[in-house]
Design a protein around this motif. Structure first.
Motif, PDB file in Angstrom:
ATOM      1  N   ARG A 653       0.839  -1.211   0.000  1.00 33.73           N
ATOM      2  CA  ARG A 653       0.000   0.000   0.000  1.00 33.73           C
ATOM      3  C   ARG A 653       0.870   1.255   0.000  1.00 33.73           C
ATOM      4  O   ARG A 653       0.488   2.278  -0.563  1.00 33.73           O
ATOM      5  CB  ARG A 653      -0.921   0.006   1.220  1.00 33.73           C
ATOM      6  CG  ARG A 653      -1.904  -1.157   1.203  1.00 33.73           C
ATOM      7  CD  ARG A 653      -2.999  -0.974   2.208  1.00 33.73           C
ATOM      8  NE  ARG A 653      -3.682   0.281   1.961  1.00 33.73           N
ATOM      9  CZ  ARG A 653      -4.178   1.050   2.930  1.00 33.73           C
ATOM     10  NH1 ARG A 653      -4.062   0.687   4.170  1.00 33.73           N
ATOM     11  NH2 ARG A 653      -4.772   2.185   2.639  1.00 33.73           N
ATOM     12  N   ARG A 654       2.056   1.157   0.618  1.00 36.90           N
ATOM     13  CA  ARG A 654       2.911   2.353   0.675  1.00 36.90           C
ATOM     14  C   ARG A 654       3.454   2.715  -0.690  1.00 36.90           C
ATOM     15  O   ARG A 654       3.796   3.859  -0.940  1.00 36.90           O
ATOM     16  CB  ARG A 654       4.086   2.096   1.621  1.00 36.90           C
ATOM     17  CG  ARG A 654       3.642   2.074   3.056  1.00 36.90           C
ATOM     18  CD  ARG A 654       4.736   1.632   3.992  1.00 36.90           C
ATOM     19  NE  ARG A 654       4.184   1.554   5.335  1.00 36.90           N
ATOM     20  CZ  ARG A 654       4.861   1.159   6.392  1.00 36.90           C
ATOM     21  NH1 ARG A 654       6.119   0.791   6.256  1.00 36.90           N
ATOM     22  NH2 ARG A 654       4.302   1.112   7.582  1.00 36.90           N
ATOM     23  N   ALA A 655       3.574   1.703  -1.566  1.00 33.18           N
ATOM     24  CA  ALA A 655       4.153   1.997  -2.879  1.00 33.18           C
ATOM     25  C   ALA A 655       3.088   2.381  -3.898  1.00 33.18           C
ATOM     26  O   ALA A 655       3.405   3.007  -4.909  1.00 33.18           O
ATOM     27  CB  ALA A 655       4.923   0.782  -3.382  1.00 33.18           C
ATOM     28  N   VAL A 656       1.833   2.001  -3.646  1.00 39.03           N
ATOM     29  CA  VAL A 656       0.787   2.254  -4.656  1.00 39.03           C
ATOM     30  C   VAL A 656       0.654   3.731  -5.017  1.00 39.03           C
ATOM     31  O   VAL A 656       0.607   4.080  -6.197  1.00 39.03           O
ATOM     32  CB  VAL A 656      -0.568   1.659  -4.211  1.00 39.03           C
ATOM     33  CG1 VAL A 656      -1.686   2.149  -5.111  1.00 39.03           C
ATOM     34  CG2 VAL A 656      -0.510   0.146  -4.254  1.00 39.03           C
ATOM     35  N   PRO A 657       0.618   4.648  -4.017  1.00 41.35           N
ATOM     36  CA  PRO A 657       0.492   6.067  -4.416  1.00 41.35           C
ATOM     37  C   PRO A 657       1.626   6.501  -5.341  1.00 41.35           C
ATOM     38  O   PRO A 657       1.403   7.239  -6.304  1.00 41.35           O
ATOM     39  CB  PRO A 657       0.555   6.827  -3.094  1.00 41.35           C
ATOM     40  CG  PRO A 657       0.245   5.840  -2.046  1.00 41.35           C
ATOM     41  CD  PRO A 657       0.623   4.485  -2.562  1.00 41.35           C
ATOM     42  N   LEU A 658       2.847   6.026  -5.065  1.00 38.16           N
ATOM     43  CA  LEU A 658       3.988   6.434  -5.899  1.00 38.16           C
ATOM     44  C   LEU A 658       3.822   5.886  -7.308  1.00 38.16           C
ATOM     45  O   LEU A 658       4.154   6.547  -8.297  1.00 38.16           O
ATOM     46  CB  LEU A 658       5.296   5.924  -5.291  1.00 38.16           C
ATOM     47  CG  LEU A 658       5.619   6.520  -3.912  1.00 38.16           C
ATOM     48  CD1 LEU A 658       6.761   5.766  -3.263  1.00 38.16           C
ATOM     49  CD2 LEU A 658       5.962   7.997  -4.036  1.00 38.16           C
ATOM     50  N   ALA A 659       3.303   4.638  -7.400  1.00 33.46           N
ATOM     51  CA  ALA A 659       3.093   4.044  -8.723  1.00 33.46           C
ATOM     52  C   ALA A 659       2.059   4.852  -9.498  1.00 33.46           C
ATOM     53  O   ALA A 659       2.224   5.123 -10.689  1.00 33.46           O
ATOM     54  CB  ALA A 659       2.626   2.600  -8.566  1.00 33.46           C
ATOM     55  N   LEU A 660       0.998   5.279  -8.804  1.00 27.44           N
ATOM     56  CA  LEU A 660      -0.010   6.120  -9.480  1.00 27.44           C
ATOM     57  C   LEU A 660       0.621   7.432  -9.912  1.00 27.44           C
ATOM     58  O   LEU A 660       0.319   7.972 -10.973  1.00 27.44           O
ATOM     59  CB  LEU A 660      -1.189   6.396  -8.532  1.00 27.44           C
ATOM     60  CG  LEU A 660      -2.101   5.198  -8.262  1.00 27.44           C
ATOM     61  CD1 LEU A 660      -3.073   5.527  -7.137  1.00 27.44           C
ATOM     62  CD2 LEU A 660      -2.870   4.804  -9.504  1.00 27.44           C
ATOM     63  N   GLY A 661       1.529   7.941  -9.069  1.00 28.10           N
ATOM     64  CA  GLY A 661       2.183   9.208  -9.379  1.00 28.10           C
ATOM     65  C   GLY A 661       2.987   9.131 -10.671  1.00 28.10           C
ATOM     66  O   GLY A 661       2.942  10.039 -11.493  1.00 28.10           O
ATOM     67  N   ILE A 662       3.703   8.020 -10.881  1.00 29.67           N
ATOM     68  CA  ILE A 662       4.532   7.944 -12.099  1.00 29.67           C
ATOM     69  C   ILE A 662       3.665   7.638 -13.310  1.00 29.67           C
ATOM     70  O   ILE A 662       3.953   8.069 -14.416  1.00 29.67           O
ATOM     71  CB  ILE A 662       5.682   6.900 -11.947  1.00 29.67           C
ATOM     72  CG1 ILE A 662       6.562   6.840 -13.189  1.00 29.67           C
ATOM     73  CG2 ILE A 662       5.177   5.525 -11.693  1.00 29.67           C
ATOM     74  CD1 ILE A 662       7.605   7.867 -13.254  1.00 29.67           C
ATOM     75  N   LEU A 663       2.554   6.893 -13.114  1.00 28.87           N
ATOM     76  CA  LEU A 663       1.696   6.572 -14.267  1.00 28.87           C
ATOM     77  C   LEU A 663       1.089   7.838 -14.862  1.00 28.87           C
ATOM     78  O   LEU A 663       0.937   7.947 -16.068  1.00 28.87           O
ATOM     79  CB  LEU A 663       0.557   5.634 -13.844  1.00 28.87           C
ATOM     80  CG  LEU A 663       0.881   4.138 -13.828  1.00 28.87           C
ATOM     81  CD1 LEU A 663      -0.275   3.365 -13.246  1.00 28.87           C
ATOM     82  CD2 LEU A 663       1.199   3.624 -15.215  1.00 28.87           C
ATOM     83  N   CYS A 664       0.714   8.766 -13.982  1.00 33.00           N
ATOM     84  CA  CYS A 664       0.038   9.978 -14.485  1.00 33.00           C
ATOM     85  C   CYS A 664       0.886  11.206 -14.235  1.00 33.00           C
ATOM     86  O   CYS A 664       0.370  12.253 -13.857  1.00 33.00           O
ATOM     87  CB  CYS A 664      -1.302  10.152 -13.791  1.00 33.00           C
ATOM     88  SG  CYS A 664      -2.334   8.756 -14.026  1.00 33.00           S
ATOM     89  N   ILE A 665       2.191  11.077 -14.414  1.00 34.94           N
ATOM     90  CA  ILE A 665       3.052  12.196 -14.034  1.00 34.94           C
ATOM     91  C   ILE A 665       2.760  13.418 -14.915  1.00 34.94           C
ATOM     92  O   ILE A 665       2.624  13.302 -16.125  1.00 34.94           O
ATOM     93  CB  ILE A 665       4.534  11.776 -14.081  1.00 34.94           C
ATOM     94  CG1 ILE A 665       5.370  12.801 -13.349  1.00 34.94           C
ATOM     95  CG2 ILE A 665       5.035  11.527 -15.488  1.00 34.94           C
ATOM     96  CD1 ILE A 665       6.584  12.201 -12.713  1.00 34.94           C
TER      97      ILE A 665
END
Length: 875
Positions: A653-665
């Motif tokens: 869960r801690r990494a999911v926000p970062l993954a969303l961040g790079i997908l829609c950077i």
């Protein structure tokens, strides 16, 4: 004919049907039945006439296929009869071929699934023109050919007759604007080379567009083959700018050179140089590519990005945002209800540190601000020094480095302003200044290599922080340049056992940046040795997890090339083995959209682990990195990440926000914004911090009002939490990056090209954010400056033949995907007309709104050179 002795119910039904038909249909039906009888007549003359007439009827009706043509419908019951007659009775004559042609067409609606009768009779029939039987027939044949091809290959049968037919079909499709069908057929029969001879000036663009966009869905090595063919076709029709884009995509220096050498036109070469510079590809022009010395120097200057700062400031003046902004202008405290007065007493050094970053991000590249640069009025030298010393230890380093960010790309004045800090007595200030020197030189190359000259003497100093500043500075300044001198010097540091761990880590990262995507074995060896020599305690240090990232950067986007290194990584200590494995996999396939690798990474996320395993974080980031290649995969990845949030363990869960961040950077999609907004209030501190930073990533450089509002509310919600507040401030700085003129997206050229250095910068920062508390909020906050590698002006700047800005009207709107659509569909929708220079948001596309000029590149982004249209007449 069927016997008619006893009346069965079916007969009745048929008569009923006959009564429903109109008179002319009835006449046609009887006529055709007569022909079927006549075909079986012993007299060849009668047969020939019957076949001719039947053929005429079928042809005249199959030219348009809106419903099942009448002749085919009426001949349906007689298909078996004709087939049997063909097999049994007829001798090999032209008539037999004639009948075979007709059977081939009838098989279109009548043959059983998988029988491939249409193809069988086609091959037995006459060698006539295929197209005259209509489109639907040709498409059906193409489908049967691909099945037959697989069978023949499996059974090792000769393919010559099939390939002749393929030639005819491809020629027919290309003539009738069905380029995608032609390409599909050739892919099925594994002979794309045929395409090159069949395209012409009217359809090559559409064929290439289909090739390039389908390449992201093809398995390797077919994907590269498709791009290769597209490159060949572009070169054939002298569409060199498009050929250059494909050469850069394939990362093929030979091809890039070929594009330069295949034209004499200097202006075109200047345009190529702008494209190469935007991509961050290191290119040394030789006398073969550009014969004249002065021309070569001019082009090399463009490739070295020396004019980037000037263009960016022209844009800023045009949009009227030159006025420097202070952090307070960004926080907009007056818009928040009452709580903020309390926060001012909190940890003021941390607040000042946050303000340093906000100030650096917002005024990036403008050359002036209200904290660090001294305006000429207050030349006493008071203001800048005083801000620097409002920060504690490492904070001073970040403050001094922020000067580099403010003077971004402007090497001459940047170095002269930073110089005074290099002579400070405070090591932190010196370290920051060294990092600043690297930042100023980011993406801008210079013949006299000022960064190299200044930073090299500091990399062997005793003081750790100074060394890190110099080493990271070199990494930022020479990212992607493959400079061998750096390899030698930095490998020495890596192999020296006495070097402190943190210096090792930053040295490895710098080597990863400088040699990004180079698959350099020697460096990989040095980093692997460094990893193997680490003790248990050192492996549990948060910074150590960046060593596998450095190793992965060497193979960024290089797919299979990573396998040997990945094998070696299986011998590492248990603590880091899986982490390394996952990181290498995710970086090697970053930006490829490879579905199998995404499944593998999702598999890692599905495991429930014992405490202390950390490899699921990079796996989640990996899913995002691999899937960001095309829109479809991107949306599916967002959905998968939603599931991981619901079912995943805490470290996922801690990494999911970062993954969303790079997908829609730099591309604030509403659904992602809402998810992150929900997560920014999560009970787990790490999750909420990651979500806050990611709000900054998705809004980076967009000035998005909704995100800005969310962050203001978060700043009052977390006014007591120093760590969270710091994250909110960083995110606020990112949203207003370069006052809204910059983007962090590593993609450019209509989302076709992925800049490896930009992606490398983002990957490092994301991995650093996986352990927010010890890295970004700890003493390594200056790692945020690595984002500078991905910062690019999101502008369209049109220039004339002397490279001076030229204002022309352009239409800017949402890009529309027109691959494989019929006719000449519009490529943008909902456009507005502006005059250049203009800003392009994510998913925007521009086209010229005047006929007066001709752009030298089909994709209008960054610097575009316009040439006057000789045929233009004023109304």
């Amino acid at each position: 004919m069927a016997a008619t002795s006893k009346p069965d119910p079916k007969q009745k039904k048929d008569e009923k049907k006959d009564e429903d038909l109109s008179e002319e249909d009835l006449a046609l039906k009887q006529q055709l039945e007569l022909y079927v009888d006549r075909v079986q007549d012993p007299d060849p003359g009668v047969q020939k006439f019957a076949l001719e007439s039947m053929r005429q009827e079928i042809r005249s009706s199959t030219s348009s296929m809106t419903s099942v043509p009448k002749p085919l419908k009426f001949l349906r019951p007689h298909y078996g009869t004709l087939k049997a007659y063909f097999e049994m009775v007829m001798d090999d004559s032209d008539l037999k071929k004639y009948l075979a042609d007709i059977l081939s067409v009838l098989a279109l609606t009548m043959s059983a699934e998988g029988e491939r009768e249409s193809l069988k009779y086609r091959l037995l029939g006459s060698e006539g023109d295929i197209g005259s039987w209509g489109h639907e027939y040709v498409r059906n044949l193409a489908g049967e050919i691909s099945q037959e091809f697989t069978r023949c290959q499996y059974e090792d049968k000769p393919l010559d007759t099939l390939m002749e037919l393929v030639q005819q079909i491809v020629a027919f499709h290309m003539k009738h604007n069905a380029e995608p069908e032609a390409v599909d057929l050739l892919m099925e029969v594994e002979d794309l080379d045929l395409l090159v001879e069949h395209v012409d000036a009217s359809n090559y663009k559409r064929a290439c567009l289909y090739l390039t966009s389908s390449s992201s869905y093809l398995p390797g090595p077919d994907d590269l083959l498709a791009l290769d063919i597209a490159y060949t076709i572009y070169m054939k029709f002298d569409d060199l700018a498009s050929a250059l884009r494909i050469a850069l995509f394939l990362d093929n220096s030979q091809y890039v050179k070929q594009v330069y050498t295949s034209t004499e036109d200097l202006l075109l070469k200047k345009q190529f140089s702008y494209i190469v510079a935007r991509h961050g590809h290191t290119l040394e022009l030789d006398d073969e590519m550009v014969p004249k010395d002065e021309d070569r120097e001019q082009l090399q200057d463009i490739i070295n990005n020396t004019k980037l700062s000037e263009g960016y400031l022209t844009l800023a003046r045009d949009i009227e945002v030159m006025e420097p902004k202070s952090p307070e202008d960004i926080y907009k405290v007056h818009l928040i209800d009452g709580r903020t007065s309390a926060s001012s007493s909190l940890d003021s050094a941390r607040q000042n540190l946050a303000a340093t970053f906000v100030n650096a991000f917002v005024n990036a590249g403008f050359g002036q601000d209200k904290l660090m640069t001294i305006s000429s009025e207050s030349s006493s030298g008071g203001s800048s020094g005083s801000w620097l010393f409002k920060n504690k230890e490492h904070g001073k380093a970040s403050a001094a480095a922020s000067l580099g960010m403010i003077l971004l790309w402007d090497v001459d004045s940047g170095l002269s302003q930073i110089d005074k800090y290099l002579h400070s007595n405070d090591n932190h200030v010196v370290a920051g200044a060294l990092l600043g020197v690297g930042i100023v030189n980011c993406g801008v190359k210079n013949d006299c290599d000022p960064a190299m000259a200044l930073l090299m003497e500091y990399i062997y100093k005793d003081d750790t922080i100074t060394r890190i500043g110099a080493i990271l500075g070199l990494g930022i300044a020479y990212a992607g340049s493959h400079k061998d001198e750096l390899r030698v010097q930095l490998s020495n540091i890596l192999s020296d056992a006495k070097t402190p761990l943190e210096v090792h880590v930053f040295t490895a990262i710098t080597l990863g940046l400088v040699f990004v995507g180079s698959c350099n074995e020697d460096i990989a060896q040095s980093i692997i040795l460094t990893l193997m020599e680490r003790s248990e305690t050192e492996l549990s240090e948060p910074l150590t997890s960046l060593l596998p990232v450095a190793l992965g950067l060497l193979y960024l986007g290089k797919q299979e090339s990573v396998e040997a290194t990945a094998e070696v990584s299986k011998t590492f200590n248990d603590k880091i083995r899986k982490y390394c494995d996952v990181t290498l996999l995710s970086l090697a396939y970053a930006g490829t959209g490879n579905v199998l690798k995404i499944q593998k990474l999702l598999g890692y996320c599905a495991q429930h682990l014992d405490k202390g395993e950390t490899h699921q974080g990079p796996a989640v980031l990996g899913i995002a990195l691999v899937a960001m290649a095309e829109e479809l995969g991107l949306d599916m990845a967002i959905r998968s990440l939603e599931h991981l949030l619901q079912y995943g363990e805490q470290n996922i869960r801690r990494a999911v926000p970062l993954a969303l961040g790079i997908l829609c950077i730099s591309n604030p999609k509403v659904n992602v914004m809402d998810t992150l907004s929900r997560l920014s209030h999560d009970a787990d501190g790490e999750v909420s911090m990651a979500a806050i930073i990611s709000l900054g990533f998705i809004g980076a450089g967009t000035n998005n009002a909704r995100i800005a509002g969310m962050l203001r509310n978060l700043s009052s919600y977390y006014y007591k939490e120093a760590g969270h507040l710091f994250c909110v401030r960083i995110a606020q700085g990112l949203v207003h990056l370069g006052k809204g003129l910059l983007t962090l997206s590593p993609y450019h050229s209509d989302r076709f090209l992925l800049s490896p250095t930009a992606l490398a910068g983002l990957v490092i920062v994301l991995h650093a954010c996986l352990d927010m508390k010890s890295v970004i909020i700890g003493k390594y906050h200056y790692m945020l400056y690595v984002l500078v590698l991905a910062m690019q002006p999101r502008m369209l700047m049109t220039v004339d033949e002397n490279l001076k800005p030229l204002s022309v009207p352009v239409r800017v709107g949402q890009a529309v995907d027109v691959v494989g659509q019929a006719g000449r569909p519009k490529t943008i929708t909902g456009f507005q007309t502006h005059s250049t220079p203009v800003l392009l948001a994510a998913g925007d596309r521009a086209e010229l709104a005047t006929e007066k000029y001709i752009p030298l590149t089909p994709v209008l982004e960054g610097f575009v050179i316009l040439r006057e249209n000789p045929d233009y007449q004023e109304d």
